[in-house]
Motif scaffolding. Structure first.
Motif, PDB file in Angstrom:
ATOM      1  N   GLN A 102      10.678  -8.359  -8.701  1.00 43.89           N
ATOM      2  CA  GLN A 102      10.253  -7.194  -7.943  1.00 43.89           C
ATOM      3  C   GLN A 102      10.998  -7.179  -6.615  1.00 43.89           C
ATOM      4  N   PHE A 103      11.365  -5.998  -6.196  1.00 40.56           N
ATOM      5  CA  PHE A 103      12.081  -5.803  -4.936  1.00 40.56           C
ATOM      6  C   PHE A 103      11.326  -4.784  -4.088  1.00 40.56           C
ATOM      7  N   ILE A 104      10.005  -4.884  -4.090  1.00 39.77           N
ATOM      8  CA  ILE A 104       9.201  -3.875  -3.400  1.00 39.77           C
ATOM      9  C   ILE A 104       8.654  -4.341  -2.059  1.00 39.77           C
ATOM     10  N   LEU A 105       8.956  -5.558  -1.656  1.00 41.82           N
ATOM     11  CA  LEU A 105       8.436  -6.046  -0.375  1.00 41.82           C
ATOM     12  C   LEU A 105       9.443  -5.907   0.764  1.00 41.82           C
ATOM     13  N   ALA A 106      10.537  -5.201   0.515  1.00 47.31           N
ATOM     14  CA  ALA A 106      11.528  -4.967   1.573  1.00 47.31           C
ATOM     15  C   ALA A 106      10.904  -4.101   2.671  1.00 47.31           C
ATOM     16  N   ASP A 108      13.256   5.663   2.109  1.00 51.90           N
ATOM     17  CA  ASP A 108      14.007   6.821   1.639  1.00 51.90           C
ATOM     18  C   ASP A 108      14.378   6.738   0.167  1.00 51.90           C
ATOM     19  N   SER A 109      14.476   5.524  -0.370  1.00 50.07           N
ATOM     20  CA  SER A 109      14.856   5.390  -1.777  1.00 50.07           C
ATOM     21  C   SER A 109      13.834   4.527  -2.521  1.00 50.07           C
ATOM     22  N   PRO A 110      13.687   4.761  -3.826  1.00 56.91           N
ATOM     23  CA  PRO A 110      12.727   3.984  -4.609  1.00 56.91           C
ATOM     24  C   PRO A 110      13.146   2.515  -4.703  1.00 56.91           C
ATOM     25  N   ARG A 111      12.164   1.665  -4.953  1.00 56.95           N
ATOM     26  CA  ARG A 111      12.400   0.229  -5.063  1.00 56.95           C
ATOM     27  C   ARG A 111      12.227  -0.209  -6.516  1.00 56.95           C
ATOM     28  N   GLU A 112      12.940  -1.240  -6.875  1.00 55.83           N
ATOM     29  CA  GLU A 112      13.044  -1.684  -8.261  1.00 55.83           C
ATOM     30  C   GLU A 112      12.012  -2.752  -8.633  1.00 55.83           C
ATOM     31  N   ILE A 113      11.513  -2.623  -9.849  1.00 50.00           N
ATOM     32  CA  ILE A 113      10.704  -3.657 -10.491  1.00 50.00           C
ATOM     33  C   ILE A 113      11.308  -3.861 -11.874  1.00 50.00           C
ATOM     34  N   THR A 114      11.692  -5.093 -12.193  1.00 44.27           N
ATOM     35  CA  THR A 114      12.267  -5.402 -13.494  1.00 44.27           C
ATOM     36  C   THR A 114      11.220  -6.108 -14.340  1.00 44.27           C
ATOM     37  N   ARG A 154       0.828  -1.224   0.000  1.00 48.53           N
ATOM     38  CA  ARG A 154       0.000   0.000   0.000  1.00 48.53           C
ATOM     39  C   ARG A 154       0.848   1.253   0.000  1.00 48.53           C
ATOM     40  N   SER A 155       2.042   1.154   0.570  1.00 54.86           N
ATOM     41  CA  SER A 155       2.898   2.327   0.732  1.00 54.86           C
ATOM     42  C   SER A 155       3.352   2.924  -0.596  1.00 54.86           C
ATOM     43  N   TYR A 156       3.184   2.204  -1.691  1.00 55.69           N
ATOM     44  CA  TYR A 156       3.604   2.705  -3.001  1.00 55.69           C
ATOM     45  C   TYR A 156       2.538   3.557  -3.677  1.00 55.69           C
ATOM     46  N   PHE A 157       1.352   3.624  -3.097  1.00 55.27           N
ATOM     47  CA  PHE A 157       0.311   4.482  -3.640  1.00 55.27           C
ATOM     48  C   PHE A 157       0.526   5.911  -3.141  1.00 55.27           C
ATOM     49  N   ALA A 195      13.348  -3.866 -18.775  1.00 54.24           N
ATOM     50  CA  ALA A 195      13.203  -2.518 -18.251  1.00 54.24           C
ATOM     51  C   ALA A 195      13.309  -2.587 -16.731  1.00 54.24           C
ATOM     52  N   LYS A 196      14.164  -1.760 -16.181  1.00 54.86           N
ATOM     53  CA  LYS A 196      14.316  -1.665 -14.731  1.00 54.86           C
ATOM     54  C   LYS A 196      13.683  -0.343 -14.321  1.00 54.86           C
ATOM     55  N   LEU A 197      12.499  -0.433 -13.693  1.00 57.21           N
ATOM     56  CA  LEU A 197      11.765   0.756 -13.282  1.00 57.21           C
ATOM     57  C   LEU A 197      11.728   0.841 -11.763  1.00 57.21           C
ATOM     58  N   PHE A 198      11.279   1.992 -11.258  1.00 61.57           N
ATOM     59  CA  PHE A 198      11.334   2.240  -9.827  1.00 61.57           C
ATOM     60  C   PHE A 198      10.018   2.830  -9.324  1.00 61.57           C
ATOM     61  N   VAL A 199       9.625   2.413  -8.122  1.00 58.76           N
ATOM     62  CA  VAL A 199       8.450   2.967  -7.455  1.00 58.76           C
ATOM     63  C   VAL A 199       8.885   3.465  -6.083  1.00 58.76           C
ATOM     64  N   LYS A 200       8.291   4.568  -5.672  1.00 55.02           N
ATOM     65  CA  LYS A 200       8.646   5.190  -4.390  1.00 55.02           C
ATOM     66  C   LYS A 200       7.619   4.833  -3.336  1.00 55.02           C
ATOM     67  N   SER A 201       8.109   4.383  -2.192  1.00 56.15           N
ATOM     68  CA  SER A 201       7.273   4.065  -1.037  1.00 56.15           C
ATOM     69  C   SER A 201       7.214   5.281  -0.123  1.00 56.15           C
ATOM     70  N   GLY A 202       6.044   5.534   0.460  1.00 59.99           N
ATOM     71  CA  GLY A 202       5.907   6.601   1.439  1.00 59.99           C
ATOM     72  C   GLY A 202       6.628   6.293   2.741  1.00 59.99           C
TER      73      GLY A 202
END
Length: 185
Positions: free
Chosen positions: A169-173, A149-155, A104-107, A139-146
């Motif tokens: 995806q590396f967004i569940l850290a 501090d740094s965006p997370r990667e989705i390939t 949810r933090s990526y919204f 494509a290596k893209l990035f999403v920012k979590s609220g």
């Protein structure tokens, strides 16, 4: 009950959004799907660009706490010819132990202060950088979590038919805990 208390999904990318000289696309969900079939019927589910697929990855993971099977079906759809392995499923399960708020933090608008409740309309900003397309077909893209501090990667990986599928995806850290569950806040 809906995903964020009564929400469905219909994403609309805004290719004109730009951040720091790098292209950022805001994918807006006017409503959120209630199940995997509605998810697959979204306009973005055509997987015609990597930004849509990245935003749909965030959305699919948001379903996990309320309906694991639907979430895994959505992720398999996004992975195309390479479904989740048992290891992948175990990894996802482990990441959700007491941390259902992470996807949810990526919204937009979701922060530790509001327990990661996204603002409406529901939107995910997906960014590229000068190195996003270094490897042909990826494509290596990035999403920012609220809460990070740094965006997370989705390939993502493009198939011969021109569709973009989720590769990694590396967004569940871990991120900062919601203030309501932080005993020190």
């Amino acid at each position: 009950m809906g995903l964020f208390d009564n929400i469905k999904s219909n994403a609309n990318p805004n290719p004109n959004a730009v951040s720091g000289g790098n292209k950022t696309v805001e994918v807006v969900f006017e409503s959120l799907p209630e199940n995997a079939e509605q998810f697959k019927a979204l306009p973005q589910a055509g997987l015609k660009n990597p930004f849509d697929t990245a935003a749909l990855t965030v959305l699919a993971l948001c379903f996990y706490p309320q309906d694991r099977d639907a979430s895994l079906e959505m992720l398999d759809f996004l992975r195309g010819p390479r479904p989740l392995s048992n290891y992948d499923k175990q990894f996802i399960r482990d990441r959700f132990m007491d941390k259902d708020y992470v996807p949810r933090s990526y919204f937009n608008g979701a922060t530790p202060q509001n327990d990661y409740l996204p603002s409406q309309p529901y939107a995910v900003k997906v960014s590229e950088n000068p190195y996003s397309y270094q490897n042909q077909g990826y494509a290596k893209l990035f999403v920012k979590s609220g809460g990070a501090d740094s965006p997370r990667e989705i390939t993502l990986r493009m198939t011969k038919d021109g569709k973009w599928y989720l590769w990694e995806q590396f967004i569940l850290a871990g991120i900062r805990e919601p203030e309501s569950s932080d005993p020190w806040a």
